[in-house]
Design a protein around this motif. Structure first.
Motif, short mmCIF file in Angstrom:
data_model
loop_
_atom_site.label_atom_id
_atom_site.label_comp_id
_atom_site.label_asym_id
_atom_site.label_seq_id
_atom_site.Cartn_x
_atom_site.Cartn_y
_atom_site.Cartn_z
N PRO A 3 6.89 -3.70 -2.29
CA PRO A 3 5.85 -2.82 -2.86
C PRO A 3 5.64 -1.56 -2.05
CG PRO A 3 4.84 -4.62 -1.66
CD PRO A 3 6.32 -4.88 -1.64
N PHE A 4 6.38 -1.41 -0.95
CA PHE A 4 6.18 -0.27 -0.04
C PHE A 4 7.28 0.78 -0.13
CE2 PHE A 4 4.49 -4.14 2.08
CZ PHE A 4 3.15 -3.85 1.92
N ILE A 5 8.51 0.36 -0.42
CA ILE A 5 9.62 1.31 -0.44
C ILE A 5 10.78 0.77 -1.28
CG2 ILE A 5 10.74 0.40 1.65
CD1 ILE A 5 11.29 3.34 2.41
N ASN A 133 0.65 4.69 0.33
CA ASN A 133 1.27 4.08 1.50
C ASN A 133 0.26 4.02 2.65
OD1 ASN A 133 1.44 6.64 3.04
ND2 ASN A 133 3.04 7.19 1.57
N TYR A 134 0.69 3.43 3.75
CA TYR A 134 -0.23 3.21 4.88
C TYR A 134 -0.79 4.53 5.41
CZ TYR A 134 -2.06 1.67 9.38
OH TYR A 134 -2.88 1.43 10.46
N ARG A 135 0.06 5.53 5.56
CA ARG A 135 -0.41 6.81 6.10
C ARG A 135 -1.51 7.42 5.25
NH1 ARG A 135 4.93 7.27 5.78
NH2 ARG A 135 4.77 8.85 4.13
N GLN A 136 -1.46 7.17 3.94
CA GLN A 136 -2.42 7.79 3.04
C GLN A 136 -3.78 7.08 3.03
OE1 GLN A 136 0.02 7.52 -0.47
NE2 GLN A 136 0.80 9.61 -0.24
N ASP A 160 -11.06 1.37 -3.98
CA ASP A 160 -10.18 0.49 -4.75
C ASP A 160 -8.74 0.56 -4.23
OD1 ASP A 160 -12.30 -0.23 -6.37
OD2 ASP A 160 -11.73 1.09 -8.04
N LEU A 161 -8.26 1.79 -3.94
CA LEU A 161 -6.91 1.96 -3.43
C LEU A 161 -6.75 1.33 -2.05
CD1 LEU A 161 -6.11 5.66 -4.43
CD2 LEU A 161 -5.11 3.58 -5.40
N ILE A 162 -7.77 1.53 -1.20
CA ILE A 162 -7.71 0.96 0.14
C ILE A 162 -7.64 -0.57 0.06
CG2 ILE A 162 -9.00 0.64 2.29
CD1 ILE A 162 -10.07 3.51 1.88
N ALA A 163 -8.49 -1.15 -0.77
CA ALA A 163 -8.51 -2.61 -0.90
C ALA A 163 -7.19 -3.13 -1.45
CB ALA A 163 -9.67 -3.03 -1.80
N LEU A 164 -6.63 -2.45 -2.43
CA LEU A 164 -5.34 -2.86 -2.99
C LEU A 164 -4.27 -2.86 -1.91
CD1 LEU A 164 -3.46 -3.54 -5.37
CD2 LEU A 164 -3.26 -1.07 -5.78
N TYR A 165 -4.26 -1.81 -1.09
CA TYR A 165 -3.26 -1.74 -0.04
C TYR A 165 -3.46 -2.86 0.98
CZ TYR A 165 -0.03 -0.27 3.45
OH TYR A 165 1.03 -0.28 4.32
N VAL A 166 -4.69 -3.05 1.43
CA VAL A 166 -4.96 -4.05 2.47
C VAL A 166 -4.57 -5.45 1.99
CG1 VAL A 166 -6.81 -5.19 3.76
CG2 VAL A 166 -6.74 -2.69 3.60
N LYS A 167 -4.83 -5.76 0.74
CA LYS A 167 -4.51 -7.08 0.22
C LYS A 167 -3.01 -7.29 0.07
CE LYS A 167 -7.41 -6.87 -3.32
NZ LYS A 167 -8.16 -7.29 -4.53
N THR A 168 -2.24 -6.20 0.08
CA THR A 168 -0.79 -6.31 -0.05
C THR A 168 -0.09 -6.32 1.30
OG1 THR A 168 -0.95 -5.10 -2.15
CG2 THR A 168 1.24 -5.30 -1.17
N ASP A 169 -0.61 -5.54 2.25
CA ASP A 169 0.03 -5.40 3.56
C ASP A 169 -0.60 -6.38 4.56
OD1 ASP A 169 1.19 -4.66 5.93
OD2 ASP A 169 0.72 -2.53 5.75
N GLU A 170 0.11 -7.47 4.82
CA GLU A 170 -0.42 -8.50 5.70
C GLU A 170 -0.49 -8.05 7.16
OE1 GLU A 170 1.92 -11.98 5.14
OE2 GLU A 170 1.18 -12.35 3.09
N SER A 171 0.12 -6.92 7.50
CA SER A 171 0.06 -6.45 8.88
C SER A 171 -1.27 -5.78 9.21
CB SER A 171 1.22 -5.48 9.17
OG SER A 171 1.03 -4.26 8.51
#
Length: 248
Positions: A3-5, A133-136, A160-171
């Motif tokens: 989902p990242f690249i 992406n993470y930088r954004q 909403d975008l921040i939460a979506l990213y956090v729930k996808t990126d386990e790091s």
């Protein structure tokens, strides 16, 4: 698939690698990566040429690109044209006037053989890329009207975008939420207002499924202005909550 690249690459014999590169939240990019950086220098003409089995088909000029440190990065609009050419069976070809610094010309073509099946996999990958992406999202500031702490629609969309990213990126291991105010009014009231703003952001993130234990909520009143509180515009920038993501 990630989902990242997403990457679509091809090895070019005796030269290097051609890579279509699509990162979440970013436009498509293309990189031509020679094995030896000295192979390319100066401008290159990019043309979609007919394959040997397409006699009589006219070539299509895509544009001029330049090599930098021996590599070539093609802008998004031209990279999209390259993909369209490959779908038609054409060969995106880079023509350089100097090879290894000599006057000898060089042509590098990307083959369209077996392209379609690889392209379908690539499209499936792109379809599930995150919108950011993470930088954004790693550093975000959301603003508030004077004396207000309720979230605007625009702020909710950003969260909403921040939460979506956090729930996808386990790091991502921790989220710091820091509330701030301008310097209008009494200091204790400003501190209380910054607390309400920070807590409102935290509450909304938790409602979206973020683990509350990940979130560190803090509030600072008017102690840390990002700009001097000497104009209305500056005070608007200081009425904020910052959200900072930290990876492991």
């Amino acid at each position: 698939m990630s989902p990242f690249i997403c990457r679509l690459s091809q090895t070019i014999p005796r030269f290097g690698e051609a890579v279509f590169h699509h990162e979440a939240g970013e436009p498509l990019a293309f990189h031509l990566l020679p094995t030896h950086s000295q192979q390319l220098s100066g401008p290159l003409l990019l043309v979609a040429e007919a394959a040997p089995w397409q006699p009589g088909r006219a070539p299509q000029v895509i544009g001029e690109v330049r090599s930098q440190s021996g590599q070539v990065e093609v802008p998004s609009a031209q990279a999209i044209q390259m993909l369209a050419a490959l779908q038609k069976g054409l060969l995106p070809t880079f023509s350089a006037g100097r090879w290894f610094g000599t006057p000898e010309a060089l042509s590098i073509s990307i083959s369209s053989v077996n392209f379609q099946s690889a392209y379908e996999d690539y499209l499936a990958c792109v379809a599930q890329l995150l919108p950011v992406n993470y930088r954004q999202v790693a550093r975000t500031a959301v603003l508030f009207p004077s004396a207000e702490y309720r979230l605007s629609d625009a702020t909710r969309e950003r969260l909403d975008l921040i939460a979506l990213y956090v729930k996808t990126d386990e790091s991502v291991q921790q989220i710091f939420v820091d509330g701030h105010s301008d310097n209008v009014g009494r200091r204790l009231l400003n501190r209380d207002l910054s607390m309400r703003r920070a807590e409102e952001v935290t509450r909304y993130l938790v409602s979206l499924g973020i683990d509350e234990e990940m979130i560190v909520t803090r509030y600072h009143g008017d102690r840390y202005p990002v700009v001097p509180n000497n104009t209305a515009e500056n005070r608007t920038r200081n009425r904020r909550v910052t959200i900072r993501l930290e990876r492991e």
